[in-house]
Design an enzyme around this catalytic site. Structure first.
Site, PDB file in Angstrom:
ATOM      1  N   GLY A  12       9.869  -2.251   7.702  1.00 55.44           N
ATOM      2  CA  GLY A  12       9.179  -1.595   8.812  1.00 55.44           C
ATOM      3  C   GLY A  12       9.842  -1.905  10.138  1.00 55.44           C
ATOM      4  O   GLY A  12       9.200  -1.928  11.192  1.00 55.44           O
ATOM      5  N   ALA A  13      11.157  -2.126  10.111  1.00 58.57           N
ATOM      6  CA  ALA A  13      11.885  -2.621  11.275  1.00 58.57           C
ATOM      7  C   ALA A  13      12.193  -1.545  12.308  1.00 58.57           C
ATOM      8  O   ALA A  13      12.703  -1.848  13.384  1.00 58.57           O
ATOM      9  CB  ALA A  13      13.196  -3.282  10.827  1.00 58.57           C
ATOM     10  N   TYR A 158      -6.966   1.660   4.002  1.00 56.27           N
ATOM     11  CA  TYR A 158      -6.172   0.682   4.746  1.00 56.27           C
ATOM     12  C   TYR A 158      -6.769  -0.720   4.615  1.00 56.27           C
ATOM     13  O   TYR A 158      -6.048  -1.689   4.365  1.00 56.27           O
ATOM     14  CB  TYR A 158      -6.122   1.098   6.225  1.00 56.27           C
ATOM     15  CG  TYR A 158      -5.264   0.220   7.101  1.00 56.27           C
ATOM     16  CD1 TYR A 158      -3.875   0.341   7.086  1.00 56.27           C
ATOM     17  CD2 TYR A 158      -5.839  -0.720   7.951  1.00 56.27           C
ATOM     18  CE1 TYR A 158      -3.079  -0.457   7.898  1.00 56.27           C
ATOM     19  CE2 TYR A 158      -5.047  -1.522   8.771  1.00 56.27           C
ATOM     20  CZ  TYR A 158      -3.675  -1.390   8.740  1.00 56.27           C
ATOM     21  OH  TYR A 158      -2.890  -2.176   9.545  1.00 56.27           O
ATOM     22  N   SER A 161      -6.117  -2.121   1.184  1.00 55.85           N
ATOM     23  CA  SER A 161      -4.716  -2.505   1.006  1.00 55.85           C
ATOM     24  C   SER A 161      -4.415  -3.831   1.690  1.00 55.85           C
ATOM     25  O   SER A 161      -3.715  -4.682   1.146  1.00 55.85           O
ATOM     26  CB  SER A 161      -3.783  -1.410   1.540  1.00 55.85           C
ATOM     27  OG  SER A 161      -3.799  -1.345   2.957  1.00 55.85           O
TER      28      SER A 161
END
Length: 248
Positions: A12-13, A158, A161
């Site tokens: 997720g950079a 969400y 998760s």
């Protein structure tokens, strides 16, 4: 808080917390592999990281939901650096919000696949490489969420998760400690990233009213905690869930 000589792998950079984390890890001396589903974003991150003479940063395309993609990024990392990373940051995440009675099966599964399954695949793939190479003092930092503890309207997928990420963290810490691998989770509150840009102003003000500090967090404030957990200064912290919420 020196990370000189360490190799960090950040998912997720390409934006938000992931991008700011890459900047901070690089600032502290680490070599950084910036991984993102969107290679251009990852490349933008890597190209703009602070770099001293002995530092080398790179970017890779990564779909965390696919094991073959995760394995490819490990292979590429090994080819470039000759060793697996000793710092792993699982920051890749998505939201697909809706009320539970209206939430589609596809949107539920997509969020679980990226946020939870993706974190699992990265941990399994990279920690196997760490143990095979007999690296010591490795650190895995997973981005969970405060809503994974308390729930949130319109975010059942969400929240589920992120609750899973927290317990995956604790279980992995118990298993991997014998190999010198620490595993911790950060539970951010509301952070000022692209994820909240679509939230109406009235709702944002309501959120701020329940935050003791009266503001949203900044991505770099999460990145600083990640850098601490990546460093030897946190050498006896494992299986922890650290809330970074501004007193929410």
């Amino acid at each position: 808080m020196s990370l000189i000589g360490k190799l960090a792998f950040v998912t997720g950079a390409g934006s938000g917390i992931g991008r700011e984390t890459c900047k901070i890890l690089a600032r502290e001396g680490a070599n950084v592999v910036a991984a993102d589903k969107f290679l251009k974003n990852a490349s933008d991150t890597a190209e703009n990281l602070p770099k001293k003479a002995d530092q080398s940063h790179t970017s890779v395309e990564l779909d965390v939901t696919k094991k073959t993609s995760v394995q490819y990024t490990l292979k590429k990392t090994l080819e470039i650096y000759g060793k697996p990373p000793s710092i792993i940051v699982n920051s890749a995440g998505i939201t697909k919000d809706n009320f539970v009675l209206k939430l589609s099966e596809e949107d539920f599964q997509d969020v679980i696949d990226v946020n939870l399954k993706g974190t699992f695949l990265v941990i399994q793939t990279f920690c196997n490489a760490i143990t095979e190479n007999k690296l010591k003092n490795a650190s895995v930092i997973n981005i969970a969420s405060i809503v994974g503890k308390y729930g949130n309207i319109g975010q059942s997928n969400y929240c589920a998760s992120k609750a899973g990420v927290e317990l995956l963290t604790k279980s992995s810490a118990k298993e991997l400690g014998q190999f010198g691998i620490r595993v911790n989770a950060i539970l951010p509150g509301i952070i000022d990233t692209a994820m909240i840009q679509t939230v109406p102003d009235k709702v944002k003000q309501k959120f701020k009213s329940v935050i003791s500090l009266g503001r949203f967090g900044q991505p770099q404030e999460i990145g600083e905690v990640i850098a601490f957990l990546a460093s030897d200064k946190s050498s006896y912290i494992s299986g922890a869930s650290i809330e970074v919420t501004g007193g929410m």
